[in-house]
Design a protein around this motif. Structure first.
Motif, PDB file in Angstrom:
ATOM      1  N   VAL A  70       0.859  -1.184   0.000  1.00 30.60           N
ATOM      2  CA  VAL A  70       0.000   0.000   0.000  1.00 30.60           C
ATOM      3  C   VAL A  70       0.896   1.234   0.000  1.00 30.60           C
ATOM      4  O   VAL A  70       1.794   1.357   0.827  1.00 30.60           O
ATOM      5  CB  VAL A  70      -0.939   0.015   1.222  1.00 30.60           C
TER       6      VAL A  70
ATOM      7  N   PRO B 180       0.911   5.133   0.575  1.00 27.26           N
ATOM      8  CA  PRO B 180       0.061   6.192   1.120  1.00 27.26           C
ATOM      9  C   PRO B 180       0.036   7.433   0.233  1.00 27.26           C
ATOM     10  O   PRO B 180       1.055   7.851  -0.298  1.00 27.26           O
ATOM     11  CB  PRO B 180       0.683   6.501   2.480  1.00 27.26           C
ATOM     12  N   VAL B 181      -1.158   7.998   0.079  1.00 27.38           N
ATOM     13  CA  VAL B 181      -1.368   9.175  -0.764  1.00 27.38           C
ATOM     14  C   VAL B 181      -2.326  10.110  -0.034  1.00 27.38           C
ATOM     15  O   VAL B 181      -3.278   9.654   0.582  1.00 27.38           O
ATOM     16  CB  VAL B 181      -1.981   8.754  -2.121  1.00 27.38           C
ATOM     17  N   GLU B 182      -2.071  11.413  -0.141  1.00 24.08           N
ATOM     18  CA  GLU B 182      -2.998  12.412   0.406  1.00 24.08           C
ATOM     19  C   GLU B 182      -4.034  12.742  -0.661  1.00 24.08           C
ATOM     20  O   GLU B 182      -3.686  13.246  -1.722  1.00 24.08           O
ATOM     21  CB  GLU B 182      -2.239  13.687   0.794  1.00 24.08           C
TER      22      GLU B 182
ATOM     23  N   GLU C 202      -6.585  12.494  -3.783  1.00 22.32           N
ATOM     24  CA  GLU C 202      -6.477  11.776  -5.053  1.00 22.32           C
ATOM     25  C   GLU C 202      -5.158  12.109  -5.723  1.00 22.32           C
ATOM     26  O   GLU C 202      -4.530  13.129  -5.422  1.00 22.32           O
ATOM     27  CB  GLU C 202      -7.637  12.150  -5.975  1.00 22.32           C
TER      28      GLU C 202
ATOM     29  N   PHE D 290       1.330   8.686  -9.652  1.00 19.86           N
ATOM     30  CA  PHE D 290       1.348   7.544  -8.730  1.00 19.86           C
ATOM     31  C   PHE D 290       2.401   6.518  -9.140  1.00 19.86           C
ATOM     32  O   PHE D 290       3.078   5.945  -8.290  1.00 19.86           O
ATOM     33  CB  PHE D 290      -0.035   6.887  -8.656  1.00 19.86           C
TER      34      PHE D 290
ATOM     35  N   ALA E 138      -8.293   7.046  -6.489  1.00 16.89           N
ATOM     36  CA  ALA E 138      -8.738   7.264  -5.115  1.00 16.89           C
ATOM     37  C   ALA E 138      -8.188   6.137  -4.238  1.00 16.89           C
ATOM     38  O   ALA E 138      -7.718   5.108  -4.744  1.00 16.89           O
ATOM     39  CB  ALA E 138     -10.259   7.291  -5.058  1.00 16.89           C
ATOM     40  N   ALA E 139      -8.251   6.335  -2.936  1.00 19.37           N
ATOM     41  CA  ALA E 139      -7.775   5.319  -2.002  1.00 19.37           C
ATOM     42  C   ALA E 139      -8.468   3.989  -2.280  1.00 19.37           C
ATOM     43  O   ALA E 139      -9.662   3.940  -2.570  1.00 19.37           O
ATOM     44  CB  ALA E 139      -8.054   5.765  -0.567  1.00 19.37           C
ATOM     45  N   GLY E 140      -7.687   2.919  -2.243  1.00 23.94           N
ATOM     46  CA  GLY E 140      -8.219   1.585  -2.468  1.00 23.94           C
ATOM     47  C   GLY E 140      -8.050   1.087  -3.888  1.00 23.94           C
ATOM     48  O   GLY E 140      -8.229  -0.105  -4.150  1.00 23.94           O
TER      49      GLY E 140
ATOM     50  N   ARG F  26      -6.396  -0.444  -7.054  1.00 24.53           N
ATOM     51  CA  ARG F  26      -5.273  -1.383  -7.228  1.00 24.53           C
ATOM     52  C   ARG F  26      -4.667  -1.156  -8.608  1.00 24.53           C
ATOM     53  O   ARG F  26      -5.348  -1.282  -9.624  1.00 24.53           O
ATOM     54  CB  ARG F  26      -5.765  -2.822  -7.111  1.00 24.53           C
TER      55      ARG F  26
ATOM     56  N   VAL G 261      -3.423   2.079  -3.812  1.00 24.26           N
ATOM     57  CA  VAL G 261      -3.410   3.480  -3.391  1.00 24.26           C
ATOM     58  C   VAL G 261      -3.917   3.523  -1.946  1.00 24.26           C
ATOM     59  O   VAL G 261      -4.995   3.008  -1.653  1.00 24.26           O
ATOM     60  CB  VAL G 261      -4.310   4.341  -4.307  1.00 24.26           C
ATOM     61  N   GLY G 262      -3.115   4.103  -1.062  1.00 23.47           N
ATOM     62  CA  GLY G 262      -3.471   4.124   0.356  1.00 23.47           C
ATOM     63  C   GLY G 262      -4.012   5.437   0.819  1.00 23.47           C
ATOM     64  O   GLY G 262      -4.003   6.428   0.154  1.00 23.47           O
TER      65      GLY G 262
END
Length: 74
Positions: free
Chosen positions: A6, A8-10, A12, A18, A55-57, A59, A73-74
Motif C-alpha cells: 500500500v 500512502p497518498v494524500e 487523489e 502515482f 482514489a484510495a483503495g 489497485r 493506493v493508500g
C-alpha cells in the motif's frame, strides 16, 4: 497471492504521478510509455489515461520486464 503493498497518498493522485511515487516508473516519460503500451491496469482494467484520478483503495498493476507488480493506493 500475497498482500499488495500500500502506497500512502494524500487525497487523489493522477496515475502518472502515482507510478513515479510508487517507484513503478523512474520518470514521467517512462510512466507515459508504460501507460501508452497498455502495461498498466487499474482495478483489473487496462488504463491508457495518464491523468486518470486514483482514489484510495484503487489497485494498480504494472507489467514490468521483471514481471507484474501490483500496489494499492493508500
Amino acid at each position: 497471492m500475497g498482500q499488495d503493498q500500500v502506497v500512502p497518498v494524500e487525497g487523489e493522485i493522477r496515475l502518472g504521478q502515482f507510478l513515479k511515487l510508487a517507484s513503478l516508473a523512474d520518470s514521467g516519460a517512462q510512466a507515459r510509455e508504460l501507460i501508452a503500451d497498455g502495461a498498466v491496469t487499474v482495478d483489473g482494467e487496462v488504463e491508457t489515461r495518464r491523468g486518470r484520478q486514483l482514489a484510495a483503495g484503487a489497485r494498480v498493476e504494472v507489467d514490468l520486464p521483471t514481471g507484474p507488480v501490483a500496489v494499492v493506493v493508500g
